[in-house]
Design a protein around this motif. Structure first.
Motif, PDB file in Angstrom:
ATOM      1  N   ASP A   1      41.041 -53.286   6.381  1.00 18.96           N
ATOM      2  CA  ASP A   1      39.072 -53.450   5.841  1.00 18.96           C
ATOM      3  C   ASP A   1      39.167 -52.210   5.956  1.00 18.96           C
ATOM      4  N   PRO A   2      38.336 -51.591   5.082  1.00 15.10           N
ATOM      5  CA  PRO A   2      37.482 -50.285   5.328  1.00 15.10           C
ATOM      6  C   PRO A   2      36.310 -51.225   5.795  1.00 15.10           C
ATOM      7  N   ARG A   3      35.526 -51.937   5.672  1.00 18.68           N
ATOM      8  CA  ARG A   3      34.646 -52.243   6.188  1.00 18.68           C
ATOM      9  C   ARG A   3      34.062 -52.433   7.632  1.00 18.68           C
ATOM     10  N   VAL A   4      35.627 -53.407   7.858  1.00 19.41           N
ATOM     11  CA  VAL A   4      35.327 -53.820   9.530  1.00 19.41           C
ATOM     12  C   VAL A   4      36.087 -52.659  10.222  1.00 19.41           C
ATOM     13  N   ASP A   5      37.248 -51.909   9.832  1.00 21.95           N
ATOM     14  CA  ASP A   5      37.912 -50.808  10.630  1.00 21.95           C
ATOM     15  C   ASP A   5      37.873 -49.678  10.141  1.00 21.95           C
ATOM     16  N   PRO A   6      36.574 -49.250   9.368  1.00 26.04           N
ATOM     17  CA  PRO A   6      37.272 -48.099   8.863  1.00 26.04           C
ATOM     18  C   PRO A   6      37.706 -46.515   9.375  1.00 26.04           C
ATOM     19  N   ASP A   7      37.368 -46.567  11.311  1.00 26.87           N
ATOM     20  CA  ASP A   7      37.977 -45.722  11.765  1.00 26.87           C
ATOM     21  C   ASP A   7      39.675 -45.449  11.597  1.00 26.87           C
ATOM     22  N   ARG A   8      39.599 -46.202  11.724  1.00 24.87           N
ATOM     23  CA  ARG A   8      41.499 -46.827  12.112  1.00 24.87           C
ATOM     24  C   ARG A   8      42.227 -46.879  10.721  1.00 24.87           C
ATOM     25  N   ARG A   9      41.575 -47.034   9.318  1.00 25.41           N
ATOM     26  CA  ARG A   9      41.934 -46.474   8.061  1.00 25.41           C
ATOM     27  C   ARG A   9      41.849 -45.720   7.773  1.00 25.41           C
ATOM     28  N   ALA A  10      40.879 -44.304   8.359  1.00 25.68           N
ATOM     29  CA  ALA A  10      41.354 -43.247   7.487  1.00 25.68           C
ATOM     30  C   ALA A  10      42.081 -42.140   9.097  1.00 25.68           C
ATOM     31  N   TRP A  11      42.831 -43.431  10.157  1.00 26.48           N
ATOM     32  CA  TRP A  11      43.312 -42.356  10.685  1.00 26.48           C
ATOM     33  C   TRP A  11      44.425 -42.478   9.962  1.00 26.48           C
ATOM     34  N   HIS A  12      44.934 -43.454   9.499  1.00 28.91           N
ATOM     35  CA  HIS A  12      46.773 -44.231   8.788  1.00 28.91           C
ATOM     36  C   HIS A  12      46.733 -43.107   7.262  1.00 28.91           C
ATOM     37  N   LEU A  13      44.837 -42.802   7.224  1.00 26.15           N
ATOM     38  CA  LEU A  13      45.876 -42.033   6.104  1.00 26.15           C
ATOM     39  C   LEU A  13      45.571 -40.721   6.574  1.00 26.15           C
ATOM     40  N   ALA A  14      45.092 -40.272   7.315  1.00 28.17           N
ATOM     41  CA  ALA A  14      45.890 -38.998   7.824  1.00 28.17           C
ATOM     42  C   ALA A  14      46.387 -39.253   8.095  1.00 28.17           C
ATOM     43  N   CYS A  15      47.311 -39.640   9.058  1.00 36.20           N
ATOM     44  CA  CYS A  15      49.185 -39.755   9.165  1.00 36.20           C
ATOM     45  C   CYS A  15      49.586 -39.930   8.133  1.00 36.20           C
ATOM     46  N   ALA A  16      49.363 -39.849   7.060  1.00 35.37           N
ATOM     47  CA  ALA A  16      50.318 -40.028   5.756  1.00 35.37           C
ATOM     48  C   ALA A  16      50.076 -39.411   4.262  1.00 35.37           C
ATOM     49  N   ALA A  17      48.984 -38.343   4.827  1.00 32.79           N
ATOM     50  CA  ALA A  17      49.305 -37.810   4.334  1.00 32.79           C
ATOM     51  C   ALA A  17      49.849 -36.237   4.219  1.00 32.79           C
TER      52      ALA A  17
END
Length: 937
Positions: A352-368
């Motif tokens: 959830d980008p509202r609850v845990d935006p930073d962990r989401r961003a880190w996963h996106l970075a690892c997926a890039a």
């Protein structure tokens, strides 16, 4: 991972197999906590050696304690306070019991409220208070496994807490492969392999083949008794391989062998099961809902993934847990890069980008798979949030990854500057240089290049007070002028402060000339504008020209915004000193201490405490000054960064204890001289001049004073002039004395304060005769009596008494010498008191030698005296704890010992047991009413 326990013979488990001594230590730890004490322990050893089993043991043993447990996770190391959040979530309902600044700090770092970044040590203090509060209800055991993978912010906070535990009924036990930097110095237990007998027993429990003794011995030797290796390595080997000893012929390291054992088991699993394990390995929280939602995105269902089980490698309960951390790493590292990208992308999509935006961003970075502007922007926003929560290391990590994913070169330069700045603040100078270089390389504008060079200059200054830093900062300030006026002016002032700190005369002049050339401020000048103008004039045009502007700056500094106090306030510490305004000096220094405390900027607090401690020495409140030294030492011990010994030098010199003072002076001169820190040498020489004048050793005082009066430093060089005048006058070198008097007059006359006029009159009297000398001594006493500068007033009485005795006016001489003697004794200036006593004897008066007789307070330790002084001044236990980084229960524990040593029973009695200096309020006590109360609580 657990392994069998051995029995006492009556069915009672007495510990893990082969771990009798380790279990006994842990039993003792729990017993101490039950008795109201606190303990910290780092259990460390190689992977698989049994650390987790010992942590399980201590947790199971402490069945009457409240247990909090957290696990460090490798993929979560960049998320600030992740481990701390795991540990403290069950206690969040107790946040309301904390003092407001501490409650706000924890609510901010845990994302409960928005706010600016609290200082890391305020967070540590808040966690200490939270654990202490929880232990009031029930003793507390906090267990942190895989501590080597804690995020840095959590490690710093918990390391701080572990060092401050004393009487809170709290145990903090870490399990780690190595003793991490932030846990160094804590009690530790190294766990090694099992002994031969225990290893044989464990190996027999998992082997079905009869093993030759030599083969068995070889297996135990090669595994070094590692329990996990003994349990795991036989898996997958045939009876023949085990019996023949051929299963251990490969030459991998032991952790590699264990991991290879896990890899073999992973490879035998179905594809869907392996993919589920990969998703679980990439998901750091162990949330089964998130894992299954991400698995569903990749077409993995419970039926397809768990049909044949996971061979015991993964289990689902309230949390998803791996058999061992090596399983997690083996799963993740054995997966293809494409599968890892897919797993992280699926996890990002279900976070959830509202609850845990930073962990989401880190996963996106690892997926890039390559540069991606949208992800880079997300990471940049995450860095801002991390910094707001106090996670500087995490902010730096987000920004560094953002730089790697940025396509646009100009934008990459901006982000690289931010990454360099955050990394510098996080303390990684080498990485900061790397990103400053990237910013410089990618810069597409002069402004970008200037900002990159600003960071480089700050790194150079922070690294080792680089002598090139002032000129580098000056160059950057000039380049910034066309783009950002305020940033340029702040840079000029920081450059000026750096050159003054380094006592670099050439740089100080060049920077001052550049500041004089700046355009005049429009409208009402701000404090920054006045300080810049006044400091520049001080160097270029002299004190007479600078004083009017500096006086206006002193007024403006009284209400300096907290942002400016924290950013460049350290540079202006001497503005009030430059105009000889002792009242403003104490006011500005006291306010600065309160501002940094309120802001939680505890890394800046030692500098402010040093200024406040120096101000306390000027008024003769040695107890308050020593309290600031003790507090600064406490912070230095907590941060690991030693502070400057300036206040200690000044205190030791004024007290006049020659052996102690000379040792400190010599050590400071050696260390500061070797490091090229002229300021430290100058302060030490000034202290030596004061010491030797007090002892009457003028031949030694004169060269020391000379050495400290000719540095390019606008304050210490002036403060040392009266010492030089007195020493030179006593030695009979009138030329040196008169040259110094001329310089002192240039510095003091334009200020026209009682401090300036009193010191100048006293110094002139030393070089005068007859009626003029008499008038000057009387004027000096009259002026200094209007101030709170008791040591300087006492010295004026001493010098006047000595002059009167030589003029054969013995009766009047006795009056002034007696006054000086009593004042020196009451202040604690032992050498000057002895000098006054000898003069009294020379007048024919009988004087019994007195010292500061031993009192019950002498039995107090430095920390106990510090606590007693604060309580004497009306501080509550929580307030004392906040200042000294202790829990209220520890303060209460110390206070009981203090009461016993002083033979008192109440807080009120501390006022009589530890009286204040006459007419000298404690510099440690803030203004405003203080609560009363008699109990130790």
């Amino acid at each position: 991972m657990a392994y069998p326990v051995h029995s006492s013979g009556n069915g009672e488990n007495v510990g893990l197999l082969g771990r009798r001594s380790e279990c006994a230590l842990l039993d003792h730890l729990i017993s101490a906590v039950r008795m109201g004490e606190s303990r910290a322990l780092v259990v460390h050893g190689a992977p698989g050696v049994g650390k987790s089993a010992l942590l399980d043991y201590v947790q199971n043993t402490a069945d009457d304690l409240r247990v909090l447990r957290a696990v460090g996770i490798e993929s979560e190391m960049e998320l600030p306070f992740a481990t701390l959040h795991q540990l403290c979530v069950p206690l969040l309902d107790r946040l309301r019991n904390l003092p407001a600044p501490q409650r706000t700090a924890l609510e901010t770092v845990f994302g409960i409220r928005a706010g600016s970044a609290p200082d890391g040590f305020l967070i540590g203090l808040a966690v200490l208070s939270l654990l202490s509060d929880a232990s009031e209800v029930r003793p507390l055991l906090c267990v942190v496994d895989d501590a080597q993978w804690m995020d840095r912010a959590s490690a710093q906070a918990l390391g701080f807490v572990a060092r401050r535990l004393l009487a809170e009924s709290v145990a903090l036990v870490f399990g780690a492969r190595e003793r991490a930097q932030d846990l160094l110095g804590l009690p530790d237990l190294e766990v090694t392999g099992l002994g031969d007998a225990a290893a044989d027993t464990l190996l027999n429990s998992v082997t079905h083949a009869r093993l030759d003794r030599q083969i068995r011995d070889r297996i135990v030797a090669e595994t070094e008794g590692n329990p996990l290796a003994l349990l795991e390595l036989p898996r997958g080997l045939t009876v023949t391989q085990m019996a023949g000893g051929f299963g251990l012929l490969h030459t991998d390291t032991l952790p590699g062998r264990i991991e290879q054992s896990f890899l073999s088991r992973i490879e035998d699993l179905p594809e869907q099961t392996r993919l589920l394990l990969l998703i679980a390995a990439a998901e750091p929280v162990g949330d089964p809902v998130v894992v299954w939602r991400a698995a569903d995105r990749l077409g993995v269902t419970p039926a397809s993934a768990l049909a044949g089980g996971t061979d015991g490698l993964l289990s689902f309960d309230v949390r998803v847990t791996f058999r061992h951390p090596l399983v997690r790493s083996a799963v993740y590292r054995s997966a293809t890069e494409e599968d890892r990208w897919a797993a992280h992308l699926a996890l990002a999509e279900v976070t959830d980008p509202r609850v845990d935006p930073d962990r989401r961003a880190w996963h996106l970075a690892c997926a890039a798979a390559g540069p991606d502007e949208s992800v880079a922007a997300e990471l940049e926003r995450s860095a801002g949030r991390a910094q707001a929560r106090g996670g500087l290391a995490a902010a730096a990590a987000f920004l560094q990854r953002s730089v790697a994913l940025t396509v646009d070169i100009s934008r990459r330069a901006d982000r690289a500057v931010s990454a360099a700045d955050a990394t510098l603040q996080a303390g990684d100078l080498d990485a900061a240089r790397k990103f400053a270089d990237i910013a410089d390389r990618d810069a597409r504008s002069e402004f970008q290049r200037a900002r990159a060079h600003l960071v480089r200059s700050r790194i150079a200054f922070a690294a080792d007070l680089d002598s090139e830093a002032p000129s580098m900062l000056l160059t950057v300030a000039r380049r910034l002028e066309p783009f950002d006026r305020d940033l340029a002016r702040e840079t000029y002032l920081i450059a000026w402060g750096a050159s003054a700190l380094l006592a670099d005369a050439d740089s100080l002049k060049a920077i001052s000339r550049a500041m004089r050339a700046l355009p005049a401020a429009t409208g009402t000048p701000r404090a920054l504008d006045l300080v810049i103008e006044g400091c520049a004039l001080l160097v270029t045009d002299g004190r007479a020209a600078a004083v009017p502007v500096l006086r206006r700056a002193v007024t403006a500094l009284a209400d300096l915004p907290a942002r400016d106090v924290l950013k460049w306030g350290w540079v202006v510490d001497g503005v009030s000193s430059a105009v000889w305004d002792d009242q403003a000096m104490r006011m500005i220094d006291s306010r600065a201490v309160e501002v940094v405390r309120t802001a939680g900027a505890l890394t800046d607090l030692p500098l402010c405490l040093a200024s406040l401690g120096m101000a306390a020495t000027w008024i003769g409140d040695f107890a308050a000054s020593a309290a600031t030294v003790a507090e600064a030492d406490t912070i230095a011990a907590a941060t690991g960064v030693p502070g400057a010994p300036h206040v200690k030098l000044r205190l030791s010199a004024l007290r006049g204890r020659s052996a102690e003072a000379e040792a400190l002076i010599a050590a400071t001169i050696e260390q500061a001289g070797a490091g090229g820190r002229s300021m430290g040498v100058a302060v030490a020489q000034w202290a030596a001049a004061v010491l030797y004048n007090g002892l009457g050793r003028y031949q030694q005082a004169m060269p020391a004073a000379q050495a400290s009066t000719w540095i390019a430093q606008p304050w210490v060089s002036i403060w040392a002039l009266p010492e030089l005048i007195e020493a030179a006058a006593r030695v009979g070198d009138e030329k040196i004395a008169r040259d110094a008097l001329e310089r002192l007059a240039d510095a003091a006359e334009p200020c026209d304060t009682d401090w300036a006029r009193g010191i100048l009159a006293r110094s002139r009297a030393l070089l005068s005769c007859g009626a003029p000398a008499d008038r000057l001594y009387r004027a000096a006493i009259e002026r200094l009596a209007r101030t709170r500068l008791r040591p300087e007033l006492a010295r004026a009485h001493l010098l006047y008494g000595e002059w009167l005795r030589r003029e054969r006016q013995r009766i009047e001489a006795r009056d002034h010498l007696r006054t000086a003697y009593e004042m020196f004794l009451s202040i604690g200036m032992e050498a000057f008191a002895e000098r006054a006593r000898h003069e009294l004897l020379a007048t024919g008066e009988t004087v019994r030698k007195r010292t500061n007789e031993a009192s019950p307070s002498d039995e107090l330790t430095p920390q106990e005296k510090q606590i007693a002084l604060l309580v004497r001044d009306g501080f509550s236990n929580p307030e004392v704890g906040t200042r000294l980084f202790l829990s209220p229960r520890t303060v209460e524990w110390h206070l009981r010992k203090i009461f016993t040593k002083l033979s008192i029973t109440s807080r009120r009695q501390l006022r009589d047991a530890l009286p204040r200096a006459t007419s000298t309020p404690s510099a440690a006590a803030p203004p405003g009413p203080r609560p009363n109360g008699d109990s130790a609580r």
